[in-house]
Design a protein around this motif. Structure first.
Motif, PDB file in Angstrom:
ATOM      1  N   GLN A 161      29.398  17.072  16.975  1.00 24.90           N
ATOM      2  CA  GLN A 161      28.716  18.484  17.327  1.00 24.90           C
ATOM      3  C   GLN A 161      26.990  18.043  17.476  1.00 24.90           C
ATOM      4  O   GLN A 161      26.670  17.139  17.281  1.00 24.90           O
ATOM      5  CB  GLN A 161      28.830  18.995  15.893  1.00 24.90           C
ATOM      6  CG  GLN A 161      28.251  18.443  14.708  1.00 24.90           C
ATOM      7  CD  GLN A 161      28.449  18.967  13.329  1.00 24.90           C
ATOM      8  OE1 GLN A 161      29.717  19.502  13.183  1.00 24.90           O
ATOM      9  NE2 GLN A 161      27.352  19.272  12.525  1.00 24.90           N
ATOM     10  N   LEU A 162      26.500  19.480  17.760  1.00 22.34           N
ATOM     11  CA  LEU A 162      25.126  19.327  17.880  1.00 22.34           C
ATOM     12  C   LEU A 162      24.671  19.971  16.278  1.00 22.34           C
ATOM     13  O   LEU A 162      24.913  20.870  15.614  1.00 22.34           O
ATOM     14  CB  LEU A 162      24.506  20.559  18.870  1.00 22.34           C
ATOM     15  CG  LEU A 162      24.950  20.198  20.299  1.00 22.34           C
ATOM     16  CD1 LEU A 162      24.200  21.180  21.307  1.00 22.34           C
ATOM     17  CD2 LEU A 162      24.551  19.009  20.721  1.00 22.34           C
ATOM     18  N   GLN A 163      23.522  19.326  15.960  1.00 22.50           N
ATOM     19  CA  GLN A 163      22.681  19.455  14.935  1.00 22.50           C
ATOM     20  C   GLN A 163      21.420  19.828  14.919  1.00 22.50           C
ATOM     21  O   GLN A 163      20.377  18.974  15.040  1.00 22.50           O
ATOM     22  CB  GLN A 163      22.935  18.187  13.674  1.00 22.50           C
ATOM     23  CG  GLN A 163      22.253  18.658  12.517  1.00 22.50           C
ATOM     24  CD  GLN A 163      22.691  19.831  11.682  1.00 22.50           C
ATOM     25  OE1 GLN A 163      24.109  19.573  11.398  1.00 22.50           O
ATOM     26  NE2 GLN A 163      22.180  20.920  11.640  1.00 22.50           N
ATOM     27  N   PRO A 164      21.057  21.254  15.162  1.00 18.78           N
ATOM     28  CA  PRO A 164      19.487  21.728  15.392  1.00 18.78           C
ATOM     29  C   PRO A 164      18.848  21.275  14.235  1.00 18.78           C
ATOM     30  O   PRO A 164      19.087  21.401  13.283  1.00 18.78           O
ATOM     31  CB  PRO A 164      19.545  22.947  15.881  1.00 18.78           C
ATOM     32  CG  PRO A 164      20.721  23.375  15.325  1.00 18.78           C
ATOM     33  CD  PRO A 164      21.928  22.305  15.154  1.00 18.78           C
ATOM     34  N   GLY A 165      17.605  20.921  14.583  1.00 20.34           N
ATOM     35  CA  GLY A 165      16.322  20.750  13.791  1.00 20.34           C
ATOM     36  C   GLY A 165      14.842  21.133  13.910  1.00 20.34           C
ATOM     37  O   GLY A 165      14.814  21.910  15.042  1.00 20.34           O
ATOM     38  N   ASP A 166      14.109  20.881  13.264  1.00 22.52           N
ATOM     39  CA  ASP A 166      12.757  20.953  13.679  1.00 22.52           C
ATOM     40  C   ASP A 166      12.208  20.101  14.702  1.00 22.52           C
ATOM     41  O   ASP A 166      11.742  19.013  14.540  1.00 22.52           O
ATOM     42  CB  ASP A 166      11.799  20.893  12.438  1.00 22.52           C
ATOM     43  CG  ASP A 166      10.207  21.390  12.442  1.00 22.52           C
ATOM     44  OD1 ASP A 166       9.935  21.855  13.540  1.00 22.52           O
ATOM     45  OD2 ASP A 166       9.636  21.464  11.454  1.00 22.52           O
ATOM     46  N   MET A 167      12.211  20.896  15.959  1.00 23.70           N
ATOM     47  CA  MET A 167      11.655  20.173  17.010  1.00 23.70           C
ATOM     48  C   MET A 167      12.579  18.958  17.576  1.00 23.70           C
ATOM     49  O   MET A 167      12.222  17.856  17.924  1.00 23.70           O
ATOM     50  CB  MET A 167      10.227  19.943  17.223  1.00 23.70           C
ATOM     51  CG  MET A 167       9.627  21.298  16.901  1.00 23.70           C
ATOM     52  SD  MET A 167       7.788  21.014  17.261  1.00 23.70           S
ATOM     53  CE  MET A 167       7.701  21.444  19.015  1.00 23.70           C
ATOM     54  N   VAL A 168      13.881  19.026  17.002  1.00 17.83           N
ATOM     55  CA  VAL A 168      14.870  17.890  17.256  1.00 17.83           C
ATOM     56  C   VAL A 168      16.198  18.420  17.226  1.00 17.83           C
ATOM     57  O   VAL A 168      16.565  19.539  17.014  1.00 17.83           O
ATOM     58  CB  VAL A 168      14.749  16.709  16.165  1.00 17.83           C
ATOM     59  CG1 VAL A 168      15.145  17.530  14.933  1.00 17.83           C
ATOM     60  CG2 VAL A 168      15.713  15.482  16.590  1.00 17.83           C
ATOM     61  N   VAL A 169      17.102  17.875  18.230  1.00 16.91           N
ATOM     62  CA  VAL A 169      18.586  18.116  18.249  1.00 16.91           C
ATOM     63  C   VAL A 169      19.373  16.772  18.180  1.00 16.91           C
ATOM     64  O   VAL A 169      18.922  15.849  18.795  1.00 16.91           O
ATOM     65  CB  VAL A 169      18.912  19.023  19.393  1.00 16.91           C
ATOM     66  CG1 VAL A 169      18.728  18.257  20.711  1.00 16.91           C
ATOM     67  CG2 VAL A 169      20.275  19.142  19.315  1.00 16.91           C
ATOM     68  N   GLU A 170      20.403  16.855  17.308  1.00 17.72           N
ATOM     69  CA  GLU A 170      21.075  15.395  17.122  1.00 17.72           C
ATOM     70  C   GLU A 170      22.556  15.877  17.765  1.00 17.72           C
ATOM     71  O   GLU A 170      22.847  16.979  17.553  1.00 17.72           O
ATOM     72  CB  GLU A 170      21.105  15.112  15.632  1.00 17.72           C
ATOM     73  CG  GLU A 170      19.779  14.807  15.159  1.00 17.72           C
ATOM     74  CD  GLU A 170      19.909  14.136  13.852  1.00 17.72           C
ATOM     75  OE1 GLU A 170      20.756  13.180  13.652  1.00 17.72           O
ATOM     76  OE2 GLU A 170      18.962  14.118  13.100  1.00 17.72           O
ATOM     77  N   LEU A 171      22.950  14.682  18.146  1.00 16.26           N
ATOM     78  CA  LEU A 171      24.471  14.464  18.543  1.00 16.26           C
ATOM     79  C   LEU A 171      25.061  13.747  17.483  1.00 16.26           C
ATOM     80  O   LEU A 171      24.823  12.365  17.536  1.00 16.26           O
ATOM     81  CB  LEU A 171      24.914  14.101  19.871  1.00 16.26           C
ATOM     82  CG  LEU A 171      24.175  15.197  21.095  1.00 16.26           C
ATOM     83  CD1 LEU A 171      22.733  14.658  21.439  1.00 16.26           C
ATOM     84  CD2 LEU A 171      25.107  15.025  22.423  1.00 16.26           C
TER      85      LEU A 171
END
Length: 248
Positions: A161-171
């Motif tokens: 899944q995608l995990q958006p954050g503060d000026m970052v996105v994680e897979l």
């Protein structure tokens, strides 16, 4: 007049009877353009060590970083920790389990992402093993392109899944999150039977806020982000340190 996050009350004084869970980046330490360059002061290390001792070990770090990196940042402490948003979890004093291998498709995605960020000097690909993050804090204009790439790439990664954050996105794999990690700690000593308190700042911390709310605990938002399940607020990292210091 808004009744949003700035008007949430501050948390009560820290109690040694709590089970305390702390996010790291944006909560205990400032964000950095390169996550490897974050600095943790000796004073903060000593403060967390004193709190953990006073709470009989019922203090855990809950972070998007790997547990191995948390150990390096907070050395010589080896606190109870959850890393990779709950994909890793270790009780204090235990050895860390061997993580599962990342799928081959993730390595291809990582190579493509490295090629993509080469057009945006300052943007970064962070290899977390079975997870990966795209950072654009040093190149905000790269955000749209990196978010769009991540949205396409995750479709090739079953179970991710995608995990958006503060000026970052994680897979990352979706089998765990910060909330499930906190719930697992609370089922075990020394956390069991204590009122849980989680302090965090980012969207990824909402899982943790909901988990402690479900167990009559307290979520403490750091900053002024709207739409949070937290019921208390501290304005910034300095306020978190002061609150922890008063408890220590």
């Amino acid at each position: 007049m808004s009744d949003g996050p700035p008007f949430l009350p501050p948390p009560p004084p820290l109690s040694e009877r709590w089970a305390l869970f702390l996010d790291v980046d944006g909560t205990l330490v400032p964000f950095a353009d390169d996550p490897e360059q974050v600095y943790v002061s000796q004073r903060l290390v000593e403060r967390l060590g004193a709190l953990s001792a006073a709470m009989d070990g019922a203090l855990a770090l809950v972070s998007g970083r790997r547990v191995e990196m948390l150990d390096r940042l907070f050395s010589p402490l080896r606190l109870a920790s959850a890393g990779l948003h709950g994909l890793q979890r270790r009780r204090a004093g235990e050895a860390l389990g061997v993580p599962p291998d990342a799928p081959a498709a993730l390595e291809q995605v990582r190579l493509e992402a490295l090629d993509l960020v080469s057009a945006w000097p300052g943007a970064l690909v962070e290899d977390k093993g079975e997870a990966m993050a795209l950072h654009w804090r040093a190149r905000p204009e790269a955000g749209d392109a990196l978010r769009a790439y991540a949205a396409r790439a995750v479709e090739r990664l079953p179970g991710y899944q995608l995990q958006p954050g503060d000026m970052v996105v994680e897979l990352r794999p979706h089998r765990a999150d910060k909330g499930t990690a906190i719930a697992a700690f609370l089922a075990e000593a020394p956390f069991r039977g204590r009122q849980p308190v989680f302090v965090g700042d980012d969207l990824t911390d909402e899982y943790g806020f909901r988990a402690v709310n479900a167990q009559q605990g307290m979520g403490v938002l750091v900053g002024d982000r709207g739409g949070s399940a937290a019921r208390y607020r501290l304005p910034d990292i300095a306020a978190v340190h002061a609150w922890l210091g008063a408890g220590a």
